[in-house]
Each structure stands twice: as structure tokens, then as C-alpha cells.
Design a protein around this motif. Structure first.
Motif, mmCIF file in Angstrom:
data_model
loop_
_atom_site.group_PDB
_atom_site.id
_atom_site.type_symbol
_atom_site.label_atom_id
_atom_site.label_comp_id
_atom_site.label_asym_id
_atom_site.label_seq_id
_atom_site.Cartn_x
_atom_site.Cartn_y
_atom_site.Cartn_z
ATOM 1 N N ILE A 191 -3.129 -0.470 7.259
ATOM 2 C CA ILE A 191 -4.034 -1.204 6.577
ATOM 3 C C ILE A 191 -4.388 -0.517 5.122
ATOM 4 O O ILE A 191 -4.841 0.438 5.123
ATOM 5 N N VAL A 192 -4.315 -1.555 4.040
ATOM 6 C CA VAL A 192 -4.623 -0.897 2.939
ATOM 7 C C VAL A 192 -5.834 -1.602 2.261
ATOM 8 O O VAL A 192 -5.876 -2.897 2.290
ATOM 9 N N ASP A 193 -6.680 -0.786 1.970
ATOM 10 C CA ASP A 193 -8.122 -1.444 1.418
ATOM 11 C C ASP A 193 -8.018 -1.406 -0.296
ATOM 12 O O ASP A 193 -7.685 -0.579 -0.677
ATOM 13 N N HIS A 194 -7.766 -2.756 -0.629
ATOM 14 C CA HIS A 194 -7.052 -2.909 -1.927
ATOM 15 C C HIS A 194 -8.434 -2.677 -2.969
ATOM 16 O O HIS A 194 -8.168 -2.380 -4.026
ATOM 17 N N ALA A 195 -9.697 -2.616 -2.454
ATOM 18 C CA ALA A 195 -10.769 -1.924 -3.282
ATOM 19 C C ALA A 195 -10.654 -0.470 -3.727
ATOM 20 O O ALA A 195 -10.974 -0.176 -4.890
ATOM 21 N N LYS A 196 -9.999 0.053 -2.941
ATOM 22 C CA LYS A 196 -9.689 1.825 -3.243
ATOM 23 C C LYS A 196 -8.549 1.941 -3.754
ATOM 24 O O LYS A 196 -8.244 2.863 -4.346
ATOM 25 N N CYS A 197 -7.216 1.029 -3.434
ATOM 26 C CA CYS A 197 -5.924 1.444 -3.869
ATOM 27 C C CYS A 197 -5.978 1.568 -5.529
ATOM 28 O O CYS A 197 -6.331 0.505 -6.233
ATOM 29 N N THR A 198 -5.223 2.441 -6.248
ATOM 30 C CA THR A 198 -5.165 2.530 -7.381
ATOM 31 C C THR A 198 -3.822 2.140 -7.960
ATOM 32 O O THR A 198 -3.392 2.355 -9.164
ATOM 33 N N GLY A 199 -2.862 1.995 -7.047
ATOM 34 C CA GLY A 199 -1.509 1.615 -7.325
ATOM 35 C C GLY A 199 -0.614 2.595 -7.705
ATOM 36 O O GLY A 199 0.432 2.426 -8.409
ATOM 37 N N CYS A 200 -0.801 3.633 -7.144
ATOM 38 C CA CYS A 200 -0.157 4.866 -7.688
ATOM 39 C C CYS A 200 1.484 4.964 -6.853
ATOM 40 O O CYS A 200 2.191 5.674 -7.342
ATOM 41 N N GLU A 201 1.675 4.057 -6.137
ATOM 42 C CA GLU A 201 2.963 3.828 -5.064
ATOM 43 C C GLU A 201 3.484 5.163 -4.579
ATOM 44 O O GLU A 201 4.573 5.198 -4.182
ATOM 45 N N GLU A 202 2.393 6.170 -4.084
ATOM 46 C CA GLU A 202 3.041 7.314 -3.704
ATOM 47 C C GLU A 202 3.338 6.760 -1.876
ATOM 48 O O GLU A 202 4.296 7.358 -1.432
ATOM 49 N N CYS A 203 2.670 5.937 -1.413
ATOM 50 C CA CYS A 203 2.930 5.301 0.007
ATOM 51 C C CYS A 203 4.341 4.596 -0.061
ATOM 52 O O CYS A 203 5.023 4.895 0.965
ATOM 53 N N VAL A 204 4.540 3.910 -1.011
ATOM 54 C CA VAL A 204 5.842 3.393 -1.113
ATOM 55 C C VAL A 204 6.883 4.311 -0.916
ATOM 56 O O VAL A 204 8.167 4.134 -0.313
ATOM 57 N N ASP A 205 6.831 5.447 -1.575
ATOM 58 C CA ASP A 205 7.841 6.238 -1.783
ATOM 59 C C ASP A 205 7.806 7.140 -0.366
ATOM 60 O O ASP A 205 9.036 7.480 -0.042
#
Ligand code: SF4
Ligand code: SF4
Length: 63
Positions: free
Chosen positions: A7-21
């Protein structure tokens, strides 16, 4: 066997993409500069994404 739901909390996500990688089974894709767990069914609960996220935006629910 346990199943895991990222689950991703979009209020906290800064869009750094580290999790994607980091995710070995490509659970996450970026949509509108936020991470979305589009392949949540593939999650195997390794928590690499939790560790890499500096914003603490990701939680893994086990059921
Ligand atoms: S690692 Fe965390 S902050 Fe970065 S894109 Fe993923 S959820 Fe968002
Ligand atoms: S816990 Fe592991 S498998 Fe699940 S989304 Fe995070 S990095 Fe991917």
C-alpha cells in the motif's frame, strides 16, 4: 501461504521512483508522479520497497 498487499500512502510519496527500481517483481509503476502498486498480486513480501522508501510511504499488509 501468506499473501502480501503493498500500500502506498500518496500523501507521503515524493515520486522518487526508488521502489519501482528495487522491486524484484515489478509491482510498482509511476502514475502522475506517484507510485502505484499495479501488480500488487505479485508481491512476495520482501519489504525491499519499505526499506528503500525514505518517506515511509509504503506498508505491506500480510493476510
Ligand atoms: S520509494 Fe517511496 S517516495 Fe519513492 S516513489 Fe516509492 S513510495 Fe514514493
Ligand atoms: S515487498 Fe518486495 S515484492 Fe513486495 S512490492 Fe515491495 S519490493 Fe516488491
Amino acid at each position: 501461504m501468506s499473501s502480501f498487499t503493498p500500500i502506498v500512502d500518496h500523501a507521503k510519496c515524493t515520486g522518487c521512483e526508488e521502489c519501482v527500481d528495487v522491486c524484484p517483481v515489478e509491482v510498482f509503476e509511476m502514475e502522475n508522479e506517484k507510485s502505484v502498486p499495479v501488480n500488487a498480486d505479485e508481491c512476495m513480501g520482501c519489504e525491499s520497497c519499505v526499506e528503500v522508501c525514505e518517506s515511509d510511504a509504503i506498508t505491506i499488509e500480510e493476510s
